[in-house]
Motif scaffolding. Structure first.
Motif, PDB file in Angstrom:
ATOM      1  N   SER A 174       8.072  -8.813  -3.510  1.00 15.14           N
ATOM      2  CA  SER A 174       6.979  -9.044  -4.441  1.00 15.14           C
ATOM      3  C   SER A 174       5.924  -7.970  -4.287  1.00 15.14           C
ATOM      4  CB  SER A 174       6.345 -10.416  -4.184  1.00 15.14           C
ATOM      5  OG  SER A 174       5.384 -10.337  -3.140  1.00 15.14           O
ATOM      6  N   THR A 175       4.913  -8.038  -5.149  1.00 14.39           N
ATOM      7  CA  THR A 175       3.722  -7.206  -5.011  1.00 14.39           C
ATOM      8  C   THR A 175       2.513  -8.084  -4.705  1.00 14.39           C
ATOM      9  OG1 THR A 175       3.310  -7.288  -7.409  1.00 14.39           O
ATOM     10  CG2 THR A 175       4.644  -5.456  -6.576  1.00 14.39           C
ATOM     11  N   PRO A 222       0.764   1.189  -8.328  1.00 12.54           N
ATOM     12  CA  PRO A 222       1.099   1.107  -9.758  1.00 12.54           C
ATOM     13  C   PRO A 222       2.570   0.752  -9.971  1.00 12.54           C
ATOM     14  CG  PRO A 222       0.013   3.202  -9.204  1.00 12.54           C
ATOM     15  CD  PRO A 222       0.399   2.544  -7.915  1.00 12.54           C
ATOM     16  N   ASP A 223       2.888   0.304 -11.174  1.00 12.68           N
ATOM     17  CA  ASP A 223       4.288   0.120 -11.541  1.00 12.68           C
ATOM     18  C   ASP A 223       5.043   1.431 -11.317  1.00 12.68           C
ATOM     19  OD1 ASP A 223       3.786  -2.458 -12.279  1.00 12.68           O
ATOM     20  OD2 ASP A 223       4.124  -2.160 -14.429  1.00 12.68           O
ATOM     21  N   GLY A 224       6.308   1.307 -10.943  1.00  6.63           N
ATOM     22  CA  GLY A 224       7.118   2.501 -10.696  1.00  6.63           C
ATOM     23  C   GLY A 224       8.385   2.130  -9.965  1.00  6.63           C
ATOM     24  N   GLY A 236       0.797  -1.211   0.000  1.00  8.38           N
ATOM     25  CA  GLY A 236       0.000   0.000   0.000  1.00  8.38           C
ATOM     26  C   GLY A 236       0.831   1.263   0.000  1.00  8.38           C
ATOM     27  N   GLY A 237       2.051   1.162  -0.517  1.00  7.25           N
ATOM     28  CA  GLY A 237       2.924   2.329  -0.578  1.00  7.25           C
ATOM     29  C   GLY A 237       3.716   2.602   0.678  1.00  7.25           C
ATOM     30  N   ALA A 238       3.688   1.668   1.623  1.00  2.00           N
ATOM     31  CA  ALA A 238       4.412   1.856   2.889  1.00  2.00           C
ATOM     32  C   ALA A 238       5.125   0.563   3.255  1.00  2.00           C
ATOM     33  CB  ALA A 238       3.446   2.260   4.001  1.00  2.00           C
ATOM     34  N   ARG A 270       7.803  -3.459 -12.649  1.00  2.00           N
ATOM     35  CA  ARG A 270       7.304  -3.430 -14.022  1.00  2.00           C
ATOM     36  C   ARG A 270       6.410  -4.652 -14.230  1.00  2.00           C
ATOM     37  NH1 ARG A 270       9.435   0.598 -12.912  1.00  2.00           N
ATOM     38  NH2 ARG A 270      11.109   1.755 -14.008  1.00  2.00           N
ATOM     39  N   GLY A 271       5.183  -4.425 -14.624  1.00  2.00           N
ATOM     40  CA  GLY A 271       4.252  -5.540 -14.821  1.00  2.00           C
ATOM     41  C   GLY A 271       4.004  -6.312 -13.542  1.00  2.00           C
ATOM     42  N   GLY A 272       4.121  -5.619 -12.407  1.00  2.00           N
ATOM     43  CA  GLY A 272       3.893  -6.260 -11.114  1.00  2.00           C
ATOM     44  C   GLY A 272       5.084  -7.010 -10.571  1.00  2.00           C
ATOM     45  N   GLU A 273       6.170  -7.096 -11.342  1.00  2.00           N
ATOM     46  CA  GLU A 273       7.381  -7.787 -10.899  1.00  2.00           C
ATOM     47  C   GLU A 273       8.374  -6.776 -10.347  1.00  2.00           C
ATOM     48  OE1 GLU A 273      10.521 -11.149 -12.536  1.00  2.00           O
ATOM     49  OE2 GLU A 273       9.704  -9.683 -13.941  1.00  2.00           O
ATOM     50  N   ALA A 274       8.888  -7.047  -9.148  1.00  4.78           N
ATOM     51  CA  ALA A 274       9.823  -6.138  -8.485  1.00  4.78           C
ATOM     52  C   ALA A 274      11.256  -6.653  -8.643  1.00  4.78           C
ATOM     53  CB  ALA A 274       9.477  -6.019  -7.001  1.00  4.78           C
TER      54      ALA A 274
END
Length: 373
Positions: free
Chosen positions: A303-304, A274-276, A61-63, A288-292
């Motif tokens: 992971s995401t 989001p990807d970033g 969740g960004g944290a 990228r594409g959910g892969e970290a």
């Protein structure tokens, strides 16, 4: 507060049945088959499974948890709670010792509060050859006094320590874990089979994300993977996200692990985002594409994943029954953490930690300690 939940399909132990349950003061007080003896809140014939138990998660969740910031930790926990994780161990990553001590001390507040189930030190006592997304320059050989100081910094809430068994003094560190009620996990390791077995004999009971950041299994060099799978004393963690492991490897582990499998997320703060570009402790990560991965296309970096997705993948791709899926996402990790008397299954006397799923196994509602979130 007392409430009765009716018109549910309950996944309890090795069965799925139409029934109802009652909750009082945060605990399950009654479980019944068929129609309830009194009116209650209808769950619309949806599935009810035990709250997920994630024994290895860095954020979401960004944290993230590695900063030790209480506000970030609350945000990360709330995100995963919305996805059904009602019990979580906050995982730190390799960092300078003073940072680890401070982060553990701050997260201990949330453990005392009952939000977190403990703190997991993943590093710095891991192998440089298998460090994955941990900064090599910060890795250390175990020192028992230093090790005990880290445990002390968690104020009684150190739950697990990942250690590479081949390092100098590693077996002494495992013994120190056992003596202080901390789970010793083998991981991020280039250990031989014999070195891994020695750590298990010394008291290690978990294999950190089996296969990943670990000496591979060879037919003449069985390594730590074989040692962990073949020993009933060891619970093996698996990241079922579609990136870390092939489904066939997960199938193999599910069939082979004598001590049981626990699905984990190993999620970082990018989960649900989001990807970033993100941070994992001191490391920069590209999603990228959910892969970290570490920036520049390096090692997979956490992971995401969320536990509800791991549950769905277990059912849809690995052919698990619903009871089997609850075992690997709830009961087995609860057992590994020593919490199975409280959480991990739907049973009278246990905490009312419940996840209501729709027919697509998507999360509909989540209850933690008898309260809908």
């Amino acid at each position: 507060m007392s409430q009765t939940l009716v018109n549910a399909r309950i996944v309890a132990e090795d069965t799925v049945f139409d029934g109802w349950l009652s909750v009082e003061e945060g605990r399950i007080t009654h479980i019944g088959h068929g129609a309830a003896p009194r009116d209650g809140e209808s769950l619309g014939n949806r599935l009810v499974v035990p709250g997920f138990v994630d024994m290895h998660v860095h954020g979401g969740g960004g944290a993230g948890y590695p900063t030790g910031a209480v506000t970030e930790a609350r945000r990360a926990f709330a995100f995963h709670l919305s996805k059904g994780t009602t019990t979580a161990v906050a995982s730190l990553v390799t960092a300078p010792l003073d940072h680890l001590r401070r982060a553990a001390g701050e997260l201990a507040e949330l453990c005392r509060e009952g939000l977190l189930a403990g703190i997991h030190f993943e590093g710095p006592y891991i192998s440089a050859a298998k460090c994955g997304a941990h900064r090599p320059a910060l890795l250390r050989d175990p020192s028992v006094p230093e090790f005990l100081d880290l445990i002390k910094s968690a104020h009684g809430h150190a739950r697990m320590f990942t250690i590479a068994p081949e390092l100098p003094n590693a077996l002494d560190a495992v013994a120190a874990c056992v003596a202080n009620g901390v789970i010793a996990a083998i991981g991020h390791t280039d250990a031989t089979y014999d070195e891994a077995e020695a750590a298990i004999d010394a008291g290690a009971t978990v294999a950190t994300h089996l296969f990943n950041a670990m000496r591979p299994l060879g037919h003449r060099d069985p390594g730590p993977i074989t040692a962990a799978l073949a020993d009933e004393r060891v619970t093996v963690e698996l990241i079922n996200d579609g990136f870390h492991l092939h489904e066939a490897v997960i199938d193999l582990a599910l069939r082979s692990a004598k001590g049981g499998v626990a699905f984990i997320t190993d999620a970082m703060d990018a989960a649900g985002m989001p990807d970033g570009d993100y941070d994992l402790g001191p490391m920069r990560v590209e999603v990228r594409g959910g892969e970290a991965r570490l920036e520049g296309g390096g090692s997979i970096a956490g992971s995401t994943l969320t536990m509800d997705k791991a549950f769905r993948r277990g059912v849809r791709l690995n052919g698990l029954t619903l009871p089997q899926a609850t075992e690997v996402t709830s009961l087995n990790p609860a057992r590994a953490l020593g919490l199975a008397d409280e959480v991990g299954s739907i049973a009278v006397g246990k905490r009312a930690d419940l996840v209501v799923l729709d027919d697509d196994l998507e999360v509909h509602r989540v209850m933690r300690q008898g309260e809908w979130i």
